[in-house]
Design an enzyme around this catalytic site. Sequence first.
Site, short mmCIF file in Angstrom:
data_model
loop_
_atom_site.label_atom_id
_atom_site.label_comp_id
_atom_site.label_asym_id
_atom_site.label_seq_id
_atom_site.Cartn_x
_atom_site.Cartn_y
_atom_site.Cartn_z
N GLY A 139 47.06 16.30 -3.61
CA GLY A 139 45.62 16.42 -3.79
C GLY A 139 45.13 17.76 -3.28
O GLY A 139 44.80 18.67 -4.05
N CYS A 141 20.06 19.16 11.54
CA CYS A 141 19.54 18.92 12.89
C CYS A 141 20.63 18.30 13.76
O CYS A 141 20.53 17.16 14.21
CB CYS A 141 18.32 18.00 12.80
SG CYS A 141 17.39 17.93 14.35
N GLU A 144 51.90 12.50 -5.33
CA GLU A 144 50.43 12.47 -5.38
C GLU A 144 49.80 13.61 -4.60
O GLU A 144 49.11 13.40 -3.61
CB GLU A 144 49.92 11.14 -4.83
CG GLU A 144 50.36 9.93 -5.61
CD GLU A 144 50.03 8.63 -4.89
OE1 GLU A 144 50.06 7.59 -5.55
OE2 GLU A 144 49.74 8.67 -3.67
N TYR A 186 38.05 17.64 -0.20
CA TYR A 186 37.29 16.88 0.80
C TYR A 186 36.02 17.59 1.25
O TYR A 186 35.60 17.47 2.39
CB TYR A 186 38.19 16.53 2.00
CG TYR A 186 39.46 15.87 1.58
CD1 TYR A 186 39.45 14.57 1.09
CD2 TYR A 186 40.67 16.55 1.61
CE1 TYR A 186 40.61 13.96 0.65
CE2 TYR A 186 41.84 15.95 1.17
CZ TYR A 186 41.80 14.66 0.69
OH TYR A 186 42.96 14.06 0.24
#
Length: 466
Positions: free
Chosen positions: A320, A389, A318, A418
């Site tokens: 990513g 901010c 898997e 991400y």
Amino acid sequence: MVSTHPTGVQHSGSQYLPQSWDTNTNSSPNQELLPLTARVHDHDLLEIGGCDVTTLVEQFGSPLYILDEETLRSACQQYRDAFKQYYKGESQVLYASKAWNCLAVCAIAASEGLGIDVVSGGELYTALQAGVSPDKIYLHGNNKSREELILAIESGVTVVADNWYELHTLVEIAQPDDRAIRIMLRLTPGIECHTHEYIRTGHLDSKFGFDPNDLDEVFTFVSQQPALNCVGVHAHIGSQIFERQPHQDLAAVMVQWLRDAGKYGLKITELNVGGGLGIKYIESDDPPSIEEWVKAICEVIQAACAAENLPLPKLLSEPGRSLIATACVTAYTIGSSKVIPEIRTYVAIDGGMSDNPRPITYQSVYRAVVANKMSSPLTQTVTIAGKHCESGDILIHNALLPKTEPGDILVVMGTGAYNYSMASNYNRLPRPAAVVVANGEANLILQRETYEDLIRQDRLPERLKK
């Protein structure tokens, strides 16, 4: 000349290195971190996928995620072909879509023969809508809701069962006349690796997976449930890992689980070794190539199965980050600056922690170039500040850049994993647009949010209206 891209993809240097960059000067040390199709055209402007980055910003605005289709496809092919080369049994690569789940990315991965790893009902729905075959979708998660499990069962995807609560819920949901629910069991292998504390999932003190000390009880329970068709075991040891040994250790442990499952009458036919291969974010990072990682895993699995006299299982992985991260850059427009004599110079961009929360969350380090000054000498060391901010909204510390001015286009590399998937509307900033580029064509894959989008879910009670 053949060299290795940070994704592990092999490429020709003459096709990849921007033609106007002189690697023996002070012009840009970061070209190897850009997507495969990056080049500099005659006007000293950065191109990706045959598209001028500054023109893309003019057309689609900034911040802007720019996904290079060739780099993503190349990484998919590298994983797929390496497993075919080094593993004698059946294999299936799954894209860990939590890295970046959207219709276009799922569709590209699926078109290269990859399945999709999802971790929520939303990611599952997206993969299905992208046309991914349910038999190539695997649903993970440590606290799947009843609704998510029902969607998974009705869709015919494989559920990676994570805990006792989930097993009992699956049994409750199952209908007597339905086919047994296809599941895998996630186990915690107790393997440590060198990575950030937040993204280590293989050690015993983890919220994920069954404790291996409970293996007897888990296998016994599952073997007694006609509603559950347990086809495999799964483990994952973390993310952004450079070492090969932890993955090799994991593979050996998982074959022991495979052997033990047979004692309970369970016909385990699949092993999912997870992912976690790291990528090159900065020049000093030195991850194995995709091929090296796959070869190491396959050799251990095959040797361990031979030693136990077991048939080779279907081998799943898997990846990513190592598929998507270096395929994408984020383009920003530079705005204000602030010089603090003998301390630092801040250069502000029109995004920051809402489109890339990794620096403030994980202290992640990135590199950047200026898309409209690709051959200019690097004369400034600056701190790239976001517009939020928050004092901690710093994208890059000590970035070595040409002298910048308002309106210049800063390109941060390695932002495919991400970034959008963890993006927020902090300070009510609309999330950026994303385009996929290939052969000189740019296609919108994520529309930029508007102010109207930001208040679409807001409700103002009548008593508060003026």
